[in-house]
Scaffold this active site. Structure first.
Site, PDB file in Angstrom:
ATOM      1  N   GLU A  45       0.892  -1.145   0.084  1.00  0.00           N
ATOM      2  CA  GLU A  45       0.042  -0.005   0.007  1.00  0.00           C
ATOM      3  C   GLU A  45       0.867   1.352  -0.080  1.00  0.00           C
ATOM      4  OE1 GLU A  45      -3.582   1.756   3.093  1.00  0.00           O
ATOM      5  OE2 GLU A  45      -2.366  -0.027   3.703  1.00  0.00           O
ATOM      6  N   LYS A 113      -9.054   2.544  -2.497  1.00  0.00           N
ATOM      7  CA  LYS A 113      -9.501   2.044  -0.850  1.00  0.00           C
ATOM      8  C   LYS A 113     -10.756   2.517  -0.693  1.00  0.00           C
ATOM      9  CE  LYS A 113      -7.425   1.310   3.503  1.00  0.00           C
ATOM     10  NZ  LYS A 113      -6.109   1.766   4.208  1.00  0.00           N
ATOM     11  N   CYS A 149      -5.555  -3.067   2.002  1.00  0.00           N
ATOM     12  CA  CYS A 149      -5.522  -3.293   3.533  1.00  0.00           C
ATOM     13  C   CYS A 149      -6.701  -3.346   4.301  1.00  0.00           C
ATOM     14  CB  CYS A 149      -4.792  -1.775   4.102  1.00  0.00           C
ATOM     15  SG  CYS A 149      -4.032  -2.078   5.913  1.00  0.00           S
TER      16      CYS A 149
END
Length: 543
Positions: A45, A113, A149
Site C-alpha cells: 500500500e 480504497k 489493507c
C-alpha cells in the site's frame, strides 16, 4: 491451464522519497522479468509515497510527484511484467488511496480504497476520500479482485469482487505490527477466503517509520482459508508464488510457510527493526546512551547493538555517590561483552557546581526529589553534549511502566531522541532480557536479578514508591490499553488503593509524556499517536 508467476515484493520504503521508492520498484521489476516469464509483481500500500505519509499528503506537489513516478515506471516497462502498486491519487478535487495495475507501459486500471481506518494510529479520513466501486481486472488471463489493507476486513467487499467474477483476491497493505497481529491477519484473511471460496494473496510493507514498525509477513491463503505460503516477518525481500487455474479452480503454490516467530522473538525483531530504521533513515552516525547498570539501559544497549552493530554504539556510565559498585561493574561487563565503546564520567563535579549556584535559592528548604532530578539532568546534559559533538542519537531508556506514572525526569533521563523501549512494560523488559541472553552472552545475570532502583538516593528501590511491577503493569494494561475504569479494574481483584494511586499518576503525567521522545510501538495502545489525551482536563479521575 493458466499460470501466474506472482512476486510478493515485501518492500521497505522511505516516506516522502518518491524517487527512491520508484527506483526500487523499477529495479524489482527488472530482476523479476529476468527471472520469470510475464511476472506479476505486487507491492504494498502507498509504495510510491511510503506509509504513512501523514501531512505530506497536503502538499500541493504530491500530485506532480505521483505522476512523475508513474511515468518513470511506465517508461521502464519494456518487458512483459505486470505491476500492482500503491500510491496517493488525486481525482478531481479528492485524494484517494489507490492501487494501479500497469502492463507494457500502460496504466490498465486503478482501484481506490473503500474502507479508510480512522482509529488507533490511523488518520486516513483526514486525507483521503473513500472509493465506491470494487475492481476486478484480467491479469495474464486470470480475473483478479483488488483491495487495499482495511478493505479486506469487510466481508462484503470481498463478496462484491467474487460476484464480479474474481478468481483470485489480492490485498496490498501497510499494516503496522503489534503483539499478536500476525494471528489476526491469518484469521481474517482465512475468513474472507472461506466466505468467497477464492484464494487470497496479502502483501505487506516492512520496516520502521518513526514509532511504527511494519513486520511484512506477506502470505497467501487457499480457497479453504488455510495459509499455504508465508514470507518471513521483519525481512525485506522478494517472494515468488504460482497461481494456477486448472479445471476452473485456482491453487497457490511455490513458497513454503515461513516458521512463525514466537511472541518474544517477534517483539525483539520489531524493536530492533524500528530502532535500526529510525537511525539509518534519519542518517545518524550511531547512538549513545547512559548505561546505568540497571535492567532498562542494559536492554536498550542490547537492542542497539543488534540493530546497528557495536561500532556504532557508545555507552556512558555516569556514576554519583549513590551509584553502587555493582552497577559500575555490571555496566562495564556488558559493554565489554558486546564490544561497544564504554566511558565513565562522574557527575559529582557538575552536581556540586549546580548546587553551589543554587545555594541561595535552596536556603532553608529541605532536600527532596529536586536533588534527585538534578542528578538526572546532569546526565542528560552530558549525553546531549556528546550527541551534538559526535552526531550520535541519544537513546533514552524509559520503559512504558515508568512513563505511564511519571517515574522519570524531564530534561534528565527523558532527554534524547528515541526511546526504543517506550512501549515495553517493565515485566516485559525482564522477559526480553532473558530472551536475548538465550541467544548468547549479553546482559549480566546480576542486572536481571537485582531489585530495580534509580539509585538517586541511598538504598532506593522502585517499589518504595510504586506497586510491584506485576501489579502496576496489570493495572496499566487495563487502564491504558483497554480503557477500563477504576471500578472495572478493581472488580478484577486489584487493590483499590493501588488502582486509584496508579490512575492518578497516569492522568497527572500526560504533560511529561508529551515531551518524551518517540519510541517503537509494539502494543495496541502505545503512548504517542495512539493515545491522545488532553493535558489540561477536568475529567473525573479513573472514569
Amino acid at each position: 491451464m493458466t499460470t501466474l508467476n506472482i512476486l510478493m515484493a515485501q518492500m521497505n520504503t522511505l516516506v516522502g522519497d518518491f524517487e527512491g521508492n520508484t527506483q526500487k520498484v523499477i529495479e524489482t521489476l527488472k530482476r523479476a522479468e529476468a527471472e520469470r516469464q510475464e511476472p506479476v509483481l505486487i507491492f504494498p500500500e502507498l509504495t510510491l509515497s511510503g506509509y504513512p505519509p501523514e501531512d505530506l499528503l497536503l502538499r500541493p506537489s504530491v500530485e506532480t510527484r505521483v505522476d512523475k513516478a508513474l511515468e518513470q515506471i511506465k517508461a521502464a516497462m519494456t518487458g512483459d511484467g505486470w505491476l500492482i502498486v500503491g500510491y496517493p491519487r488525486r481525482i478531481g478535487h479528492a485524494l484517494y488511496n489507490a492501487a494501479g495495475v500497469l502492463h507494457r507501459g500502460e496504466l490498465i486500471v486503478e482501484y481506490c480504497k473503500q474502507r479508510l481506518p480512522n482509529f488507533q494510529v490511523f488518520d486516513e479520513k483526514r486525507y483521503f476520500q473513500s472509493g465506491t466501486e470494487s475492481c476486478v481486472v484480467k491479469i495474464a488471463g486470470l480475473a483478479v479482485g483488488l483491495s487495499i489493507c482495511e478493505d479486506v476486513w469487510d466481508p462484503e467487499l470481498s463478496k462484491e469482487a467474487a460476484a464480479k467474477g474474481a478468481e483470485l483476491l489480492i490485498n496490498i497493505s501497510a499494516s503496522p505490527y503489534h503483539r499478536g497481529k500476525r494471528d489476526q491477519r491469518w484469521r481474517w484473511m482465512g475468513d474472507r477466503a472461506r466466505e468467497t471460496g477464492i484464494p487470497m494473496v496479502y502483501v505487506n510493507q516492512v520496516g520502521g517509520q518513526d514509532e511504527l514498525v511494519f513486520d511484512g509477513g506477506s502470505f497467501a491463503v487457499s480457497a479453504s482459508g488455510d495459509v499455504c505460503a508465508a514470507a518471513p516477518n521483519f525481512n525485506e525481500g522478494e517472494y515468488w508464488l504460482e497461481a494456477r487455474r486448472k479445471e476452473g479452480v485456482v491453487e497457490l503454490s511455490g513458497l513454503d510457510v515461513a516458521k512463525p516467530l514466537d511472541e518474544l522473538a517477534a517483539t525483539w525483531h520489531a524493536l530492533v527493526l524500528g530502532l535500526r530504521d529510525y537511525v539509518n533513515k534519519n542518517q545518524f552516525r550511531g547512538v549513545v546512551l547512559g548505561l546505568s547498570g540497571g535492567v532498562d539501559s542494559a536492554l536498550t544497549l542490547a537492542l542497539a547493538v543488534d540493530a546497528l552493530g557495536p561500532a556504532r554504539v557508545e555507552a556512558v556510565m555516569m556514576p554519583f555517590r549513590y551509584t553502587s559498585q555493582i552497577s559500575v561493574e555490571d555496566a562495564a561487563e556488558q559493554s565489554l561483552t558486546l564490544g561497544v565503546k564504554h566511558k565513565v564520567i562522574s557527575i559529582e563535579p557538575m552536581y556540586e557546581s549546580f548546587m553551589e549556584a543554587l545555594r541561595e535559592e535552596f536556603a532553608g528548604l529541605e532536600p527532596d526529589t529536586t536533588e534527585q532530578n538534578l542528578q538526572a539532568r546532569c546526565r542528560g546534559v552530558l549525553l546531549m553534549s556528546i550527541s551534538n559533538k559526535k552526531g550520535l542519537l541519544v537513546l533514552t531508556t524509559g520503559n512504558k511502566s515508568e512513563l505511564a506514572v511519571g517515574y522519570s525526569t524531564l530534561y534528565g533521563d527523558m532527554a534524547g531522541g528515541f526511546d526504543v523501549i517506550k512501549d515495553v512494560p517493565k515485566t516485559l523488559v525482564y522477559e526480553l532480557c532473558r530472551y536475548r541472553n538465550s541467544l548468547g552472552p549479553c546482559i549480566p545475570e546480576r542486572v536481571i536479578e537485582r531489585a530495580p532502583s534509580a539509585e538517586l538516593a541511598p538504598d532506593q528501590k522502585d517499589e518504595d514508591s510504586l506497586p510491584p511491577y506485576e501489579v502496576l503493569d496489570r493495572i496499566l494494561e487495563l487502564y491504558v490499553e483497554k480503557d477500563y475504569s477504576a471500578s472495572a479494574i478493581i472488580a478484577t481483584g486489584m487493590d483499590t488503593q493501588d488502582v486509584y494511586r496508579v490512575l492518578r499518576l497516569v492522568d497527572l503525567n500526560e504533560y511529561k509524556r508529551r515531551q518524551a521522545p518517540i519510541g517503537v510501538r509494539i502494543s495496541q495502545r502505545g503512548f504517542g499517536r495512539d493515545r491522545r489525551y488532553p493535558i489540561t482536563s477536568g475529567w473525573a479521575l479513573g472514569d
